[in-house]
Design a protein around this motif. Structure first.
Motif, PDB file in Angstrom:
ATOM      1  N   UNK A 147      13.552  -9.316  -0.990  1.00 27.35           N
ATOM      2  CA  UNK A 147      12.681 -10.302  -0.003  1.00 27.35           C
ATOM      3  C   UNK A 147      11.187 -10.108  -0.275  1.00 27.35           C
ATOM      4  N   UNK A 148      10.635  -9.159  -1.273  1.00 31.06           N
ATOM      5  CA  UNK A 148       9.326  -9.204  -1.214  1.00 31.06           C
ATOM      6  C   UNK A 148       8.926  -8.222  -2.559  1.00 31.06           C
ATOM      7  N   UNK A 149       7.818  -8.547  -2.903  1.00 33.20           N
ATOM      8  CA  UNK A 149       7.259  -7.613  -4.026  1.00 33.20           C
ATOM      9  C   UNK A 149       7.377  -6.116  -3.689  1.00 33.20           C
ATOM     10  N   UNK A 150       7.071  -5.712  -2.236  1.00 36.03           N
ATOM     11  CA  UNK A 150       7.301  -4.470  -1.550  1.00 36.03           C
ATOM     12  C   UNK A 150       8.750  -3.928  -2.047  1.00 36.03           C
ATOM     13  N   UNK A 151       9.641  -4.724  -1.800  1.00 37.41           N
ATOM     14  CA  UNK A 151      11.015  -4.239  -1.725  1.00 37.41           C
ATOM     15  C   UNK A 151      11.264  -4.045  -3.116  1.00 37.41           C
ATOM     16  N   UNK A 152      10.697  -4.959  -4.186  1.00 39.69           N
ATOM     17  CA  UNK A 152      11.167  -4.898  -5.585  1.00 39.69           C
ATOM     18  C   UNK A 152      10.473  -3.476  -6.048  1.00 39.69           C
ATOM     19  N   UNK A 153       9.294  -3.158  -5.424  1.00 39.98           N
ATOM     20  CA  UNK A 153       8.583  -1.930  -6.188  1.00 39.98           C
ATOM     21  C   UNK A 153       9.266  -0.549  -5.413  1.00 39.98           C
ATOM     22  N   UNK A 154       9.769  -0.740  -4.215  1.00 39.37           N
ATOM     23  CA  UNK A 154      10.612   0.192  -3.709  1.00 39.37           C
ATOM     24  C   UNK A 154      11.709   0.639  -4.501  1.00 39.37           C
ATOM     25  N   UNK A 155      12.560  -0.649  -4.759  1.00 38.22           N
ATOM     26  CA  UNK A 155      13.586  -0.350  -5.475  1.00 38.22           C
ATOM     27  C   UNK A 155      13.749  -0.003  -7.084  1.00 38.22           C
ATOM     28  N   UNK A 156      12.573  -0.479  -7.788  1.00 37.69           N
ATOM     29  CA  UNK A 156      12.645  -0.353  -9.192  1.00 37.69           C
ATOM     30  C   UNK A 156      11.171   0.149  -9.668  1.00 37.69           C
ATOM     31  N   UNK A 157      10.407   0.744  -8.964  1.00 38.72           N
ATOM     32  CA  UNK A 157       9.194   1.481  -9.549  1.00 38.72           C
ATOM     33  C   UNK A 157       8.349   0.473 -10.179  1.00 38.72           C
ATOM     34  N   UNK A 158       7.797   1.016 -11.384  1.00 39.54           N
ATOM     35  CA  UNK A 158       6.790   0.280 -11.929  1.00 39.54           C
ATOM     36  C   UNK A 158       7.388  -0.757 -13.129  1.00 39.54           C
ATOM     37  N   UNK A 159       8.652  -0.799 -13.352  1.00 32.66           N
ATOM     38  CA  UNK A 159       9.235  -1.292 -14.374  1.00 32.66           C
ATOM     39  C   UNK A 159       8.786  -2.992 -14.270  1.00 32.66           C
ATOM     40  N   UNK A 160       8.720  -3.417 -13.173  1.00 36.47           N
ATOM     41  CA  UNK A 160       8.551  -4.800 -12.686  1.00 36.47           C
ATOM     42  C   UNK A 160       7.194  -5.278 -12.515  1.00 36.47           C
ATOM     43  N   UNK A 161       6.453  -4.042 -12.518  1.00 40.34           N
ATOM     44  CA  UNK A 161       4.955  -4.190 -11.939  1.00 40.34           C
ATOM     45  C   UNK A 161       3.966  -4.793 -13.430  1.00 40.34           C
ATOM     46  N   UNK A 162       4.070  -6.055 -13.520  1.00 40.79           N
ATOM     47  CA  UNK A 162       3.112  -6.484 -14.814  1.00 40.79           C
ATOM     48  C   UNK A 162       2.733  -7.899 -14.654  1.00 40.79           C
ATOM     49  N   UNK A 163       2.587  -8.198 -13.335  1.00 38.08           N
ATOM     50  CA  UNK A 163       1.896  -9.585 -12.928  1.00 38.08           C
ATOM     51  C   UNK A 163       0.356  -9.378 -13.270  1.00 38.08           C
ATOM     52  N   UNK A 164       0.164 -10.516 -14.121  1.00 38.36           N
ATOM     53  CA  UNK A 164      -1.209 -10.810 -14.616  1.00 38.36           C
ATOM     54  C   UNK A 164      -1.577 -10.139 -15.835  1.00 38.36           C
ATOM     55  N   UNK A 165      -0.451  -9.101 -16.452  1.00 40.83           N
ATOM     56  CA  UNK A 165      -0.628  -8.669 -17.713  1.00 40.83           C
ATOM     57  C   UNK A 165      -0.502  -9.477 -18.668  1.00 40.83           C
ATOM     58  N   UNK A 166      -0.839  -9.185 -19.889  1.00 39.41           N
ATOM     59  CA  UNK A 166      -0.674 -10.163 -21.284  1.00 39.41           C
ATOM     60  C   UNK A 166       0.677 -10.208 -21.335  1.00 39.41           C
ATOM     61  N   UNK A 167       1.071 -11.474 -21.400  1.00 45.22           N
ATOM     62  CA  UNK A 167       2.778 -11.752 -21.386  1.00 45.22           C
ATOM     63  C   UNK A 167       2.685 -12.348 -22.891  1.00 45.22           C
TER      64      UNK A 167
END
Length: 147
Positions: free
Chosen positions: A122-142
């Motif tokens: 539903x949101x980035x918040x729900x993503x972080x609650x479910x998966x931690x920092x694995x998908x926390x890379x927005x704006x990182x060198x891609x």
């Protein structure tokens, strides 16, 4: 059948080349002992605009390369034995009122097993609650990935 030295040498050369090609292909598809994963997050707003970020996560990997939270992301992945549905996630997360649908995918391998996983939140918040920092890379060198 009579084997000549030249024929034996040619056969050995072919076997050596085949072994080198096999080792090279194996090294490209599995650069680390534990995991190599392409992670993608697509955020879609209520207006229908979307942005996709992709990064490669290598576990254990090298310091400073790729994923900005590689150490904790790899630790979470190890705790879940590579099962994205069993990730420990987080107890708290920064949340906004912004209406954003978030799709997350992981493709690659973990400890010798192929990984193909996708889920929509539903949101980035729900993503972080479910998966931690694995998908926390927005704006990182891609890194660019072609399909």
């Amino acid at each position: 059948m009579k084997t000549t030295p030249a024929l034996a040498a040619a056969a050995l050369a072919v076997l050596a080349l085949a072994g080198t090609a096999s080792a090279s292909a194996s090294a490209e598809s599995s650069p680390t002992a534990d995991g190599y994963l392409w992670l993608t997050v697509t955020r879609t707003t209520a207006a229908g605009d979307s942005v996709t970020d992709t990064i490669r996560l290598d576990c254990p990997g090298r310091e400073g390369d790729g994923h900005p939270h590689r150490t904790s992301a790899c630790a979470d992945l190890a705790a879940a034995d590579g099962d994205f549905d069993a990730l420990p996630g987080r107890d708290t997360a920064l949340c906004s009122d912004e209406a954003v649908e978030v799709g997350a995918t992981a493709h690659g391998g973990y400890r010798g097993r192929a990984t193909h996983w996708a889920h929509t939140y539903e949101s980035d918040c729900h993503l972080t609650l479910a998966t931690g920092e694995i998908f926390d890379f927005q704006g990182a060198r891609r890194e660019q990935r072609s399909r």
